[in-house]
Scaffold this motif. Structure first.
Motif, short mmCIF file in Angstrom:
data_model
loop_
_atom_site.label_atom_id
_atom_site.label_comp_id
_atom_site.label_asym_id
_atom_site.label_seq_id
_atom_site.Cartn_x
_atom_site.Cartn_y
_atom_site.Cartn_z
N ASN A 51 55.00 25.94 50.32
CA ASN A 51 56.38 26.39 50.51
C ASN A 51 57.11 26.74 49.22
O ASN A 51 58.33 26.57 49.13
CB ASN A 51 57.18 25.34 51.31
N ASN A 313 57.34 20.57 55.55
CA ASN A 313 58.66 20.29 54.98
C ASN A 313 58.91 21.12 53.72
O ASN A 313 58.02 21.29 52.90
CB ASN A 313 58.77 18.80 54.64
N ARG A 314 60.13 21.60 53.60
CA ARG A 314 60.52 22.34 52.41
C ARG A 314 61.94 21.92 52.02
O ARG A 314 62.67 21.29 52.80
CB ARG A 314 60.46 23.85 52.64
N ASN A 316 65.67 22.10 51.80
CA ASN A 316 66.65 22.73 52.68
C ASN A 316 67.75 23.35 51.83
O ASN A 316 68.86 22.83 51.72
CB ASN A 316 67.24 21.70 53.65
N ALA A 329 63.97 20.49 55.13
CA ALA A 329 64.01 21.13 56.44
C ALA A 329 62.58 21.41 56.86
O ALA A 329 61.68 21.52 56.03
CB ALA A 329 64.82 22.43 56.37
N ARG A 330 62.36 21.52 58.17
CA ARG A 330 61.02 21.82 58.68
C ARG A 330 60.85 23.32 58.85
O ARG A 330 61.79 24.03 59.21
CB ARG A 330 60.79 21.10 60.01
N VAL A 331 59.64 23.77 58.57
CA VAL A 331 59.35 25.19 58.68
C VAL A 331 59.04 25.54 60.14
O VAL A 331 58.80 24.66 60.98
CB VAL A 331 58.18 25.60 57.77
N ARG A 332 59.05 26.82 60.43
CA ARG A 332 58.93 27.29 61.81
C ARG A 332 57.65 26.80 62.50
O ARG A 332 57.68 26.31 63.63
CB ARG A 332 58.98 28.82 61.82
N TRP A 392 61.05 30.70 56.83
CA TRP A 392 61.44 30.69 58.24
C TRP A 392 61.51 29.25 58.70
O TRP A 392 60.51 28.53 58.64
CB TRP A 392 60.38 31.47 59.02
N LEU A 393 62.66 28.81 59.13
CA LEU A 393 62.87 27.41 59.48
C LEU A 393 62.62 27.16 60.96
O LEU A 393 62.63 28.07 61.79
CB LEU A 393 64.28 26.98 59.10
N GLU A 394 62.43 25.88 61.29
CA GLU A 394 62.12 25.48 62.66
C GLU A 394 63.21 25.93 63.62
O GLU A 394 62.94 26.23 64.79
CB GLU A 394 61.93 23.97 62.73
#
Length: 559
Positions: A51, A313-314, A316, A329-332, A392-394
């Motif tokens: 990430n 996780n990346r 945020n 934040a969690r990625v898609r 791209w986030l979850e």
């Protein structure tokens, strides 16, 4: 022997590169997943799956290998790459953990036609010719299917000898879950927080090595795992290589494979004693999965490998400089899968459905009547959507830097005066374009209509209005248009009040723009962007039944 394009080849467009094309790096990876690149000689390079950009990072001991034996002739083992060309610029040449001394194929050539990469290898001492098709599924209009954290490697071997050939193709990878880099001498560092684990997993569809780190929270920024697996029905495996000193790790693997074409599984609890000198025995080791095949003269066989990763996780936010204190934040893809193994199983089950549109898109683009320079420009720039420039986030939000440095993003904030010029995202993945436009119009517009980005940029602000109209034309989403319409009109009114100082419809004030400078006075770039925005807002107003507004902006456009 020199490789030649077969007379019946369906290849159209693109350029074949020899092994000495050192700057070739073809990214494999999905939207918002990071990438691994393949070089012109077939080498895996630029591992950027955590990430963030990490240009130049190569995982030691990570490559494909072929063992082959024709009849009763002596067997031959080769790394499935072209030979490493000069210059050998490092202080000590090529570090042993990169396997520079291992034999490779005498002839190689590489072709990149995004989203696929092709490699052809031959060697007078090897009875098989090898061809590779590498890709990550690319399905226009299906962002999730184009956002899989994986790379597919399909090796096809053809027996050019007059005898039956036994062969084994092996994929090897260093555990990337907790890769700690190298010391000043180029030797691997151990992971300070515990041992890694390479375990064998499999079902009727796919088998391979599952790479993990020590048990940590799945919300930790460094949490993750990876897989290297094959769909071949018959396998041979060495989930964990020998944990030795110096470079015994690589030597034991090579000798094991070369002896009979099969891999010997080792006791994962055995650790060699460290010698009097040399690097420490590290707790991060490679693992391998292989597929034995047998080919009659003239016969071909294809073996598929799937390399997948899962780093959910990346940071945020935009600032990666302080990741230890920034929220995550969690990625898609973390919303779809719970591990790299789940990714691998999904790709293996749906490979035919994922591959077909990938090749269909490639062929439609490269077989089109567009001039070669245009095809090259389109294919070369759409890669950005699946690079670390974008994330791209979850929750579905899609963001993009202005671009990337080798080790970080450049210019945060969905920079409007850069993204306003982009085309591929809107046409290929309009849902993601819509996400960027929601950020622009719903989160970044002040009460007076200024679209925030350091300075209000006239081409970025007017371009965003044009993007909104284009996205509506492509999607027909009237609800989306109505949601963003009030602020789109505000943005246009801001431009007319701020940049057109005398009210004649021609910008003449101070106008920040994509060149990171200020235009003063009338100029064609800003003027045309304003005209485009006027027409776009007029059409939006008509679609939304606001004829008075449509008439107002039409009159300004005509004037």
């Amino acid at each position: 022997m020199p490789l030649e394009v077969p007379v019946n080849s369906a290849q159209v467009g693109g350029t074949w590169h020899a092994a000495d094309a050192n700057e070739v790096a073809f990214p494999l990876g999905g939207i918002g997943t990071g990438t691994i690149s393949i070089g012109a000689r077939g080498n895996l390079r630029d591992f950027e799956i955590w990430n963030e950009p990490r240009k130049g990072l190569t995982l030691p001991y990570t490559h494909f290998t072929l063992w082959s034996q024709a009849g009763d002739s002596p067997s031959v083992t080769r790394v499935l790459e072209g030979r490493i060309p000069p210059p050998y610029a490092a202080s000590h040449g090529i570090h042993p953990n990169l396997g520079g001394g291992l034999p490779r194929f005498a002839e190689s050539r590489f072709l990149g036609r995004y989203p696929t990469a092709e490699l052809e290898l031959s060697d007078p001492d090897v009875p098989l010719e090898a061809k590779l098709l590498a890709f990550t599924p690319f399905v226009p209009l299906e962002a999730d299917e184009s956002g899989l954290p994986c790379a597919v490697f399909q090796w096809t071997f053809t027996n050019r000898s007059a005898e039956n050939v036994r062969a084994t193709v092996v994929g090897s990878m260093l555990n990337p879950a907790v890769f700690s880099g190298t010391d000043p001498f180029g030797n691997l560092r151990s992971y300070p927080n515990g041992n890694t684990r390479n375990t064998w997993k499999g079902d009727e569809n796919v088998q391979g090595v599952f790479y993990e780190g020590p048990d940590i929270s799945d919300t930790d920024l460094t949490y993750g795992n990876a897989v290297l697996a094959t769909t071949a029905p018959r396998t041979t495996a060495k989930p964990e290589w020998f944990r030795g000193g110096w470079y015994d790790t690589l030597r034991e693997f090579w000798d094991d494979l070369s002896s009979d074409g099969l891999l010997t599984e080792l006791d994962p609890n055995f650790v060699a004693e460290r010698g009097a000198v040399g690097p420490e025995v590290v707790n991060i080791v490679p693992g391998s999965v292989g597929a034995p095949i047998e080919l009659a003269p003239g016969e071909s066989a294809t073996v598929t490998f799937i390399l997948s990763w899962y780093f959910p996780n990346r940071v945020n936010g935009w600032d990666n400089a302080v990741p230890t204190v920034a929220p995550t934040a969690r990625v898609r893809y973390a919303g779809r899968f719970g591990s790299a193994w789940e990714v691998t199983e999904y790709v293996a089950r749906h490979l035919a459905q994922l591959k077909a549109p990938t090749l269909q898109f490639r062929d439609a683009l490269f077989n089109s009547s567009l001039p070669p320079a245009v095809v090259d420009a389109v294919a070369g720039t759409m890669v950005v959507v699946r690079s670390n420039t974008c994330f791209w986030l979850e929750n579905g939000r899609f963001y993009g830097w202005e671009g990337c440095f080798d080790h970080g993003g450049s210019c945060h904030g969905n920079c409007t005066h850069v993204w306003a010029y982009a085309q591929s995202l809107a046409f290929l993945f309009p849902d993601l374009e819509s996400s960027m436009l929601r950020t622009a119009f719903l989160d970044e517009v002040d009460a007076d209509g200024k679209m925030r980005f350091r300075h209000a940029a006239i081409d970025g602000q007017m371009g965003s209005i044009i993007r909104l109209w284009r996205t509506f034309l492509l999607t027909g989403d009237r609800k989306f248009l109505a949601e963003l319409w009030p602020n789109a009109r505000k943005c246009l009114d801001y431009a007319l009040a701020t940049w057109d100082t005398d009210g004649d419809g021609v910008p003449d004030g101070e106008q920040h723009n994509t060149y990171d400078i200020e235009f003063w006075g009338p100029n064609p770039l800003a003027g045309v962007m304003l005209l485009g925005a006027l027409r776009a807002v007029e059409e939006m107003a008509l679609r939304l039944g606001e004829s008075e507004a449509a008439n107002k902006y039409h009159a300004i456009f005509e004037r």
